[in-house]
Design a protein around this motif. Structure first.
Motif, PDB file in Angstrom:
ATOM      1  N   GLU A 155       0.839  -1.203   0.000  1.00  0.00           N
ATOM      2  CA  GLU A 155       0.000   0.000   0.000  1.00  0.00           C
ATOM      3  C   GLU A 155       0.870   1.248   0.000  1.00  0.00           C
ATOM      4  OE1 GLU A 155      -4.060   1.550   0.439  1.00  0.00           O
ATOM      5  OE2 GLU A 155      -3.125  -0.301  -0.199  1.00  0.00           O
ATOM      6  N   HIS A 156       0.524   2.238  -0.825  1.00  0.00           N
ATOM      7  CA  HIS A 156       1.267   3.481  -0.911  1.00  0.00           C
ATOM      8  C   HIS A 156       0.436   4.611  -0.318  1.00  0.00           C
ATOM      9  CE1 HIS A 156       4.485   1.971  -3.579  1.00  0.00           C
ATOM     10  NE2 HIS A 156       3.532   1.211  -4.099  1.00  0.00           N
ATOM     11  N   THR A 157       1.133   5.661   0.107  1.00  0.00           N
ATOM     12  CA  THR A 157       0.435   6.781   0.728  1.00  0.00           C
ATOM     13  C   THR A 157      -0.524   7.462  -0.240  1.00  0.00           C
ATOM     14  OG1 THR A 157       2.296   8.221   0.149  1.00  0.00           O
ATOM     15  CG2 THR A 157       2.325   7.232   2.337  1.00  0.00           C
ATOM     16  N   TYR A 158      -0.258   7.380  -1.545  1.00  0.00           N
ATOM     17  CA  TYR A 158      -1.105   8.043  -2.519  1.00  0.00           C
ATOM     18  C   TYR A 158      -2.141   7.106  -3.123  1.00  0.00           C
ATOM     19  CZ  TYR A 158       2.908   6.111  -5.017  1.00  0.00           C
ATOM     20  OH  TYR A 158       3.923   5.295  -5.434  1.00  0.00           O
ATOM     21  N   SER A 159      -2.307   5.925  -2.558  1.00  0.00           N
ATOM     22  CA  SER A 159      -3.230   4.956  -3.156  1.00  0.00           C
ATOM     23  C   SER A 159      -4.678   5.410  -3.046  1.00  0.00           C
ATOM     24  CB  SER A 159      -3.063   3.586  -2.505  1.00  0.00           C
ATOM     25  OG  SER A 159      -3.328   3.669  -1.122  1.00  0.00           O
ATOM     26  N   HIS A 160      -4.988   6.319  -2.101  1.00  0.00           N
ATOM     27  CA  HIS A 160      -6.355   6.839  -2.028  1.00  0.00           C
ATOM     28  C   HIS A 160      -6.756   7.463  -3.355  1.00  0.00           C
ATOM     29  CE1 HIS A 160      -9.704   9.525  -1.336  1.00  0.00           C
ATOM     30  NE2 HIS A 160      -8.909  10.556  -1.569  1.00  0.00           N
ATOM     31  N   SER A 161      -5.876   8.269  -3.933  1.00  0.00           N
ATOM     32  CA  SER A 161      -6.203   8.930  -5.194  1.00  0.00           C
ATOM     33  C   SER A 161      -6.400   7.917  -6.310  1.00  0.00           C
ATOM     34  CB  SER A 161      -5.104   9.925  -5.575  1.00  0.00           C
ATOM     35  OG  SER A 161      -5.056  10.985  -4.649  1.00  0.00           O
ATOM     36  N   ASP A 172     -14.262   6.718  -0.671  1.00  0.00           N
ATOM     37  CA  ASP A 172     -13.016   6.006  -0.425  1.00  0.00           C
ATOM     38  C   ASP A 172     -12.426   6.353   0.938  1.00  0.00           C
ATOM     39  OD1 ASP A 172     -10.919   4.195  -1.731  1.00  0.00           O
ATOM     40  OD2 ASP A 172      -9.728   5.836  -0.901  1.00  0.00           O
ATOM     41  N   GLU A 173     -12.556   7.597   1.368  1.00  0.00           N
ATOM     42  CA  GLU A 173     -12.068   7.958   2.698  1.00  0.00           C
ATOM     43  C   GLU A 173     -12.887   7.259   3.784  1.00  0.00           C
ATOM     44  OE1 GLU A 173     -12.241  12.203   2.637  1.00  0.00           O
ATOM     45  OE2 GLU A 173     -10.233  12.413   1.751  1.00  0.00           O
ATOM     46  N   ALA A 174     -14.186   7.056   3.534  1.00  0.00           N
ATOM     47  CA  ALA A 174     -15.037   6.380   4.517  1.00  0.00           C
ATOM     48  C   ALA A 174     -14.735   4.886   4.582  1.00  0.00           C
ATOM     49  CB  ALA A 174     -16.511   6.606   4.189  1.00  0.00           C
ATOM     50  N   THR A 175     -14.444   4.272   3.431  1.00  0.00           N
ATOM     51  CA  THR A 175     -14.169   2.832   3.436  1.00  0.00           C
ATOM     52  C   THR A 175     -12.736   2.527   3.845  1.00  0.00           C
ATOM     53  OG1 THR A 175     -13.762   2.995   1.044  1.00  0.00           O
ATOM     54  CG2 THR A 175     -15.893   2.140   1.735  1.00  0.00           C
ATOM     55  N   ASN A 176     -11.850   3.523   3.741  1.00  0.00           N
ATOM     56  CA  ASN A 176     -10.445   3.336   4.114  1.00  0.00           C
ATOM     57  C   ASN A 176     -10.029   4.431   5.086  1.00  0.00           C
ATOM     58  OD1 ASN A 176      -9.275   1.155   2.054  1.00  0.00           O
ATOM     59  ND2 ASN A 176     -10.694   2.476   0.935  1.00  0.00           N
ATOM     60  N   PRO A 177     -10.568   4.412   6.309  1.00  0.00           N
ATOM     61  CA  PRO A 177     -10.257   5.483   7.262  1.00  0.00           C
ATOM     62  C   PRO A 177      -8.766   5.536   7.592  1.00  0.00           C
ATOM     63  CG  PRO A 177     -11.511   3.720   8.315  1.00  0.00           C
ATOM     64  CD  PRO A 177     -11.481   3.410   6.860  1.00  0.00           C
ATOM     65  N   ARG A 178      -8.285   6.764   7.849  1.00  0.00           N
ATOM     66  CA  ARG A 178      -6.867   6.959   8.158  1.00  0.00           C
ATOM     67  C   ARG A 178      -6.441   6.083   9.335  1.00  0.00           C
ATOM     68  NH1 ARG A 178      -3.065  10.893   7.236  1.00  0.00           N
ATOM     69  NH2 ARG A 178      -4.591  12.187   6.141  1.00  0.00           N
ATOM     70  N   GLY A 179      -5.365   5.358   9.153  1.00  0.00           N
ATOM     71  CA  GLY A 179      -4.814   4.538  10.224  1.00  0.00           C
ATOM     72  C   GLY A 179      -5.383   3.140  10.311  1.00  0.00           C
ATOM     73  N   ALA A 180      -6.453   2.836   9.570  1.00  0.00           N
ATOM     74  CA  ALA A 180      -7.048   1.505   9.621  1.00  0.00           C
ATOM     75  C   ALA A 180      -6.209   0.524   8.803  1.00  0.00           C
ATOM     76  CB  ALA A 180      -8.476   1.526   9.100  1.00  0.00           C
ATOM     77  N   LYS A 204     -21.406   0.496   5.702  1.00  0.00           N
ATOM     78  CA  LYS A 204     -21.256   1.619   6.624  1.00  0.00           C
ATOM     79  C   LYS A 204     -20.980   2.908   5.854  1.00  0.00           C
ATOM     80  CE  LYS A 204     -19.721  -0.899  10.738  1.00  0.00           C
ATOM     81  NZ  LYS A 204     -18.649  -1.011  11.773  1.00  0.00           N
ATOM     82  N   ALA A 205     -20.067   2.812   4.876  1.00  0.00           N
ATOM     83  CA  ALA A 205     -19.749   3.995   4.075  1.00  0.00           C
ATOM     84  C   ALA A 205     -20.959   4.439   3.260  1.00  0.00           C
ATOM     85  CB  ALA A 205     -18.564   3.699   3.158  1.00  0.00           C
ATOM     86  N   VAL A 206     -21.697   3.483   2.704  1.00  0.00           N
ATOM     87  CA  VAL A 206     -22.885   3.812   1.921  1.00  0.00           C
ATOM     88  C   VAL A 206     -23.934   4.480   2.810  1.00  0.00           C
ATOM     89  CG1 VAL A 206     -24.871   2.801   0.734  1.00  0.00           C
ATOM     90  CG2 VAL A 206     -22.558   2.096   0.112  1.00  0.00           C
TER      91      VAL A 206
END
Length: 468
Positions: free
Chosen positions: A192-198, A314-322, A330-332
């Motif tokens: 996983e990379h730090t920019y993978s959210h984008s 994506d931020e909701a399904t992949n919360p910071r630090g999880a 849940k995100a939906v």
């Protein structure tokens, strides 16, 4: 404490035909991050020199409590958790304030419906046919984003033509088979990379655009903008970016990343101006509570609204630090609660239809008690996807996983029910999605690799991976 604010939404400072902007709040309910725009007395009778300011600390709250009984808070300028909660309360309680004998009005924000066509593109090909190409492209996009971030950090020009070509390939791949890339957006691997959210958000964006029938050039603009929307974060102090919960001052500093992104992209003549407009508007919100411009409704470009939705999802399904994604339901649910408030309701509904309640890669429990992983969507019946069953009804690992097509099973069940050979309640359906990690025996990455790249075969190798 802020929940009590709903009792104090006594007066709105703008006419009913304009979207609600200011709430009259008791000083006992004030919190850091609120923007005080008016007092219950002239400013000259208080020690506050600025006619409008953010509450930064408890001392300012004490001062307000000393001089005032209530203040007017600008709903849209309020930042942090106080802003989110206050706007939700207003969205939910505009009409309920009438029960207290007050003239609060729930206003519909002007916003024209977005033109949607679900028949623009042909039915998707099987994910297995496109999987190899999608995985190759995914690797290219990740490497490309690594290069982009490195170039931005060293103030060198962006590789715009190369990024456009990669996203063009992404668009064509998603048009052929959305599920192949949906797998790559849902499953988080060890590298996983730090920019993978984008990267993930860009995949969701193109899937979303395909669903509503955007033209190819719009899919390209949306995909590139979603990839590059966060480049300005390299100009934000690391300690601000990494804060799990930002105070108002840090939140204002963080929000500057949008202007930084726009400035960086605008400096390159090769970047499509429409891409820059999407980046500029992706943090604006339907009710005017976003930034940097406080735009609302129709003032926000359609593609920017879509970029905002996929960013939130994506931020909701992949919360910071999880360590792993959360269950999509849940995100939906969070996203659906914000329809008509933070995001245009029509687009929220279309996005949920685009990804399905159970996106590819989701772990699910069936009404039979069995547990499996969604491996492919049935596009005309989103609640009936194909599932690879891994655990039996007692949550024990099967000796051999099996592919279960819920749509085909439902068709067979209906025929049996018509002939009186089966009861309706015996039909198998999905009852819930499951948080990744709830059952360690379910290795989603292994399911993906086996289904996509082994065509559902070589099951002994599949279980040897699960056993490790």
């Amino acid at each position: 404490m802020l929940r009590a604010v709903s009792k104090h939404l006594l007066q709105w400072s703008v006419p009913p035909q304009v979207a609600l902007e200011q709430a009259k709040i008791s000083v006992g309910d004030l919190q850091r991050g609120m923007f005080v725009s008016r007092l219950d007395k002239p400013w000259t009778q208080t020690p506050f020199a600025l006619q409008g300011f953010y509450i930064r600390d408890l001392e300012e709250i004490r001062q307000l409590q000393k001089y005032c009984r209530f203040v007017y808070v600008d709903v849209h300028k309020t930042v942090g958790s106080a802003g989110v909660t206050l706007r939700r309360l207003i969205g939910a309680s505009g009409a309920s304030a009438k029960g207290h004998g007050r003239a609060a009005v729930r206003v519909t924000i002007p916003c024209r419906p977005v033109a949607v066509s679900h028949k623009t593109y042909p039915p998707p090909q099987p994910a297995q046919r496109e999987a190899g190409n999608a995985r190759k492209l995914h690797g290219q996009i990740l490497r490309g984003m690594g290069e982009v971030m490195g170039l931005v950090a060293s103030n060198r020009p962006l590789p715009v033509p190369q990024m456009n070509r990669v996203v063009e390939d992404l668009v064509e791949s998603v048009l052929r088979s959305p599920d192949a890339f949906a797998w790559l957006a849902r499953v988080r691997d060890r590298d996983e990379h730090t920019y993978s959210h984008s990267v993930r958000a860009s995949i969701w964006a193109v899937l979303f655009g395909r669903h509503i029938g955007l033209a190819r050039h719009e899919l390209l603009q949306l995909g590139v903008a979603t990839l590059l929307k966060d480049v300005g974060k390299l100009s934000i102090p690391a300690e601000v970016l990494q804060m799990p919960k930002r105070d108002p001052r840090s939140e204002l500093e963080y929000r500057k990343f949008v202007q930084h992104s726009v400035q960086m992209l605008s400096a390159d003549a090769q970047v499509d101006p429409q891409v820059i407009d999407i980046v500029r508007g992706h943090r604006e919100r339907h009710d005017g509570g976003g930034y940097p411009g406080g735009l609302r409704g129709d003032k926000i470009p359609v593609l920017a609204r879509m970029c905002g939705i996929v960013t939130f999802y994506d931020e909701a399904t992949n919360p910071r630090g999880a360590s792993q994604p959360i269950a999509p339901s849940k995100a939906v649910a969070e996203l659906y609660d914000l329809r008509g408030i933070a995001y245009q309701e029509q687009l929220v509904v279309e996005f949920i239809q685009a990804i399905g309640l159970y996106p590819t890669g989701t772990q699910v429990e069936l009404s039979s008690g069995e547990v499996g992983v969604v491996v492919e969507q049935t596009y005309d019946r989103r609640l009936r996807p194909k599932v690879m069953i891994v655990l039996d009804a007692h949550k024990r690992q099967l000796s051999k996983p099996r592919l279960f097509d819920l749509a085909a099973a439902e068709d067979r069940a209906e025929k049996l029910i018509e002939r009186g050979k089966m009861r309706p309640e015996e039909k198998v359906s999905i009852v819930r999605d499951i948080e990744p990690g709830a059952y360690p025996e379910v290795n989603t990455s292994a399911v993906r690799d086996d289904y996509l790249f082994n065509s559902g075969g070589q099951l002994s190798r599949f279980f040897s991976r699960l056993a490790r």
